[in-house]
Design an enzyme around this catalytic site. Structure first.
Site, PDB file in Angstrom:
ATOM      1  N   ASP A 192       0.673  -1.120  -0.051  1.00 59.03           N
ATOM      2  CA  ASP A 192       0.053   0.107   0.248  1.00 59.03           C
ATOM      3  C   ASP A 192       0.892   0.973  -0.032  1.00 59.03           C
ATOM      4  O   ASP A 192       1.965   1.333   0.720  1.00 59.03           O
ATOM      5  CB  ASP A 192      -0.874   0.003   1.093  1.00 59.03           C
ATOM      6  CG  ASP A 192      -1.728   1.269   1.500  1.00 59.03           C
ATOM      7  OD1 ASP A 192      -2.628   1.218   0.581  1.00 59.03           O
ATOM      8  OD2 ASP A 192      -1.572   1.986   2.254  1.00 59.03           O
ATOM      9  N   GLU A 224       1.001  -0.389  -5.105  1.00 58.93           N
ATOM     10  CA  GLU A 224       0.376   0.781  -5.289  1.00 58.93           C
ATOM     11  C   GLU A 224       1.054   2.064  -5.429  1.00 58.93           C
ATOM     12  O   GLU A 224       1.411   2.663  -4.391  1.00 58.93           O
ATOM     13  CB  GLU A 224      -0.814   0.781  -4.355  1.00 58.93           C
ATOM     14  CG  GLU A 224      -1.823   1.839  -4.331  1.00 58.93           C
ATOM     15  CD  GLU A 224      -2.387   2.467  -3.420  1.00 58.93           C
ATOM     16  OE1 GLU A 224      -3.571   3.135  -3.394  1.00 58.93           O
ATOM     17  OE2 GLU A 224      -1.747   2.637  -2.236  1.00 58.93           O
TER      18      GLU A 224
END
Length: 462
Positions: A192, A224
């Protein structure tokens, strides 16, 4: 290539009335998902966050999987460790892998405020987790004694930002990753907000010599990096300079192109041919998707299957969004008009290079040339995307297959009528149409193939 599913959406346990029971709920779906051709599930963060009704992106106790009474309750929003382990075991029994969502750049829910002596500021940085693992204080966060600069990346939501150069933090992140792979049985990581910390950390966590079932194991890793193509490519180059694991990134630029295809009826389809995304330039590093839990009000609202058709016929590692598949009802099992049929077409036919045969503002035609080795036999396909809203559209293109019969196996649009078969001439030419605001996938078959049996087999996975 495989197909993954993001097996959650924002506040999924609450919205589906499965608070603290999400692992059990997903487990009920695993067998059907495996049969539908889903190869891996990306799960939400598994650790206890700042509350027991958090989606997990504000981690508090990395090693509490829902078994310690803290932060409002014992279970996480999704369940407890035993339920997670049961889900992982069942998924593996049905040939489905699991990817863990790694939130290793910021924390929340600290137990005390304390003054950081390096800058005199007071912050919530004192953590005393009940698992007893990875207690931390100001020196585990930025600014820290272990750095000469304030931080290595962007901050997130004002949360305390971990300093990975502190040996205690570095060691805890390695132990957490090892715990997920070796003890719980995860098969890969989704990292993330990778803008928030050094790419070297992901490279090292990816390169660690994990052991599963007595054998050295290399996890799948995707990051990400929510930005444009140039920034993502630079990050991919940097993170892969630390490892030979071929770390991938989610293709945000492609997703925004596909949103325009779906939500802007006059969007010029030639834009899909110019690059500007990850998958067209470096497909081995692209994880493609249509929507995810972060999109909020920016989700695609019109003709979304046009976008799914695109990612499931091109290269890259496509990700299906749970909310679209189930809540929006786009799976449409047993028909040629939904995600299930596209997944089957992906597995059976979408092999080899992609070659664009035609592109104008309203029509895009591409062929996958096919691929065959000792374990794979994907014969290829012709894909047509039609942007016109009022009529079927197609054009004559020269394929690689002369004198070949083509049968449509997946299609949808504002007119869901069955497309006709096509047969190429001696030079491989034929016209391939698609429905208005829709798509069609045609596959080469032997002349004596029964069309109805082929489509029925595609829909049932046989």
């Amino acid at each position: 290539m495989a197909v993954m599913m993001q097996a959650f959406y924002w506040d999924a346990p609450k919205n589906d009335n499965k608070e603290h029971e999400w692992w059990n709920f997903v487990s009920e779906k695993v067998e059907a998902l495996g049969k539908a051709g889903i190869n891996a599930l990306w799960l939400p963060p598994v650790s206890k966050a700042s509350s027991d009704t958090s989606m997990g992106y504000d981690p508090y106790d990395y090693f509490d999987l829902g078994d310690f009474d803290q932060k409002g309750g014992t279970k996480t929003f999704f369940g407890n460790r035993a339920e997670l382990e049961a889900l992982i075991k069942k998924a593996h029994e049905h040939g489905v892998g699991l990817y863990a969502d790694m939130v290793i750049n910021h924390n929340s829910g600290a137990d005390e405020e304390e003054v950081n002596p390096l800058d005199g500021q007071k912050r919530w940085t004192k953590f005393n987790p009940k698992s007893g693992k990875f207690p931390r204080d100001w020196n585990c966060f930025h600014p820290s004694r272990y750095e000469h600069v304030m931080m290595e990346g962007e901050n997130f939501a004002g949360f305390p930002h971990l300093c990975h150069r502190n040996p205690a933090v570095y060691t805890a992140m390695f132990e957490y990753a090892r715990f997920l792979i070796e003890e719980l049985g995860f098969d890969g990581f989704r990292f993330d907000f990778v803008k928030g910390f050094g790419a070297w950390m992901i490279g090292l966590l990816s390169k660690y010599r994990y052991v599963k079932d007595g054998n050295e194991f290399t996890p799948y890793v995707v990051g990400e990096y929510w930005s444009g193509e140039q920034d993502i490519n630079a990050w991919i180059d940097k993170v892969n300079s630390y490892t030979d694991n071929q770390i991938a990134a989610f293709d945000f630029p492609l997703r925004y192109q596909l949103k325009k295809v779906c939500d802007e009826p006059n969007y010029d389809l030639r834009n899909l041919t110019y690059g500007g995304n990850v998958v067209m330039n470096r497909p081995a590093h692209a994880a493609t998707f249509v929507d995810n839990h972060d999109m909020g009000a920016d989700t695609i609202v019109n003709d979304k299957l046009m976008a799914y058709s695109f990612i499931l016929v091109h290269e890259g590692y496509p990700s299906i969004f749970w909310y679209d598949y189930y809540n929006n009802g786009l799976a449409r099992p047993g028909t040629p008009n939904g995600i299930d049929a596209l997944i089957e077409a992906h597995h059976k036919y979408a092999g080899g290079d992609s070659q664009i045969l035609h592109a104008d503002p309203d029509l895009y035609v591409m062929q996958r040339v096919g691929w065959k080795d000792d374990s794979t036999d994907q014969r290829g396909l012709v894909y047509v995307l039609n942007n016109l809203g009022d009529k079927w559209s197609g054009t004559s293109v020269k394929t690689k297959w002369p004198n070949t019969r083509f049968v449509p196996v997946a299609w949808d649009g504002h007119d869901a009528a069955h497309p006709d078969e096509r047969t190429t001439d001696g030079e491989g030419n034929a016209e391939f149409p698609a429905p208005p605001r829709g798509y069609a996938i045609y596959v080469p078959v032997a002349q004596d193939t029964n069309k109805d049996e082929l489509i029925a087999g595609l829909q049932t996975g046989e």
